[in-house]
Enzyme design. Structure first.
Site, mmCIF file in Angstrom:
data_model
loop_
_atom_site.group_PDB
_atom_site.id
_atom_site.type_symbol
_atom_site.label_atom_id
_atom_site.label_comp_id
_atom_site.label_asym_id
_atom_site.label_seq_id
_atom_site.Cartn_x
_atom_site.Cartn_y
_atom_site.Cartn_z
ATOM 1 N N GLY A 9 0.826 -1.196 0.000
ATOM 2 C CA GLY A 9 0.000 0.000 0.000
ATOM 3 C C GLY A 9 0.860 1.245 0.000
ATOM 4 O O GLY A 9 2.018 1.219 -0.412
ATOM 5 N N CYS A 10 0.304 2.321 0.480
ATOM 6 C CA CYS A 10 1.007 3.603 0.529
ATOM 7 C C CYS A 10 2.292 3.472 1.340
ATOM 8 O O CYS A 10 2.267 3.023 2.483
ATOM 9 C CB CYS A 10 0.088 4.649 1.155
ATOM 10 S SG CYS A 10 0.913 6.202 1.530
ATOM 11 N N PHE A 11 3.409 3.879 0.758
ATOM 12 C CA PHE A 11 4.673 3.721 1.477
ATOM 13 C C PHE A 11 4.777 4.603 2.709
ATOM 14 O O PHE A 11 5.522 4.298 3.632
ATOM 15 C CB PHE A 11 5.896 3.836 0.578
ATOM 16 C CG PHE A 11 6.042 5.038 -0.325
ATOM 17 C CD1 PHE A 11 5.368 6.225 -0.144
ATOM 18 C CD2 PHE A 11 6.918 4.947 -1.402
ATOM 19 C CE1 PHE A 11 5.545 7.303 -0.991
ATOM 20 C CE2 PHE A 11 7.118 6.026 -2.260
ATOM 21 C CZ PHE A 11 6.424 7.201 -2.053
#
Length: 165
Positions: A9-11
């Site tokens: 997902g979003c880092f």
């Protein structure tokens, strides 16, 4: 010191969890798995790269198994190219390893986890071929922008959940 590179997902979210962990020496967000020399814009436009976090850790303080266990708690390893409201191939669930020992450990870990999950785990395991550090403004994003809307709506609750577990 060892490294493991994770995409889930979003880092910003993944880094926010791991940069607080005892035994983690450093985290760095970046891109891997797609066209050379990516930018955030090219990744968002589908250049094939995945948002990842490179985790440098002291294996005397924390094991790869502990890291992977936490990784599976903070994202959905059964979701294809999507985590929450973040949708696209850049949000793929993946473990990039650097050596055969880590590959085998990751394979065994997923095999054991599959016994627990009712849905099929789609997390990929791949040798790290290329890694590109993301732009500086992405590094340690939650620490530097704790009041930003996404941080408050998505990252802060995730951190609270992990702390209460």
């Amino acid at each position: 010191m060892k490294n493991i590179v994770l995409g889930g997902g979003c880092f910003w979210c993944v880094e926010a969890v791991f940069e607080r962990l005892k035994g983690v020496i450093n985290t760095e967000v970046g891109y891997s798995g797609g066209k050379p020399n990516p930018s955030y814009e090219s990744v968002c436009n589908g250049d094939g790269n995945i948002e990842v976090v490179k985790i440098n850790y002291d294996e005397k303080q924390i094991s790869l198994l502990e890291i992977l266990t936490l990784f599976f708690k903070i994202h959905d390893p059964t979701s294809i190219d999507k985590q929450g409201g973040d949708i696209g191939i850049q949000y793929r669930s993946i473990i990039f390893y650097e050596n055969e020992e880590d590959k085998i450990l990751a394979q065994n870990f997923i095999e054991e986890q599959q016994k627990i999950f009712s849905k099929k785990i789609v997390t990929k395991i791949s040798r790290l071929q290329t890694y590109y550090k993301a732009e500086n403004y992405h590094q340690h994003y939650f620490i530097n922008n704790p009041d930003q809307g996404y941080c408050q709506a998505v990252i802060a609750p995730k951190l609270q959940k992990i702390q209460s577990d």
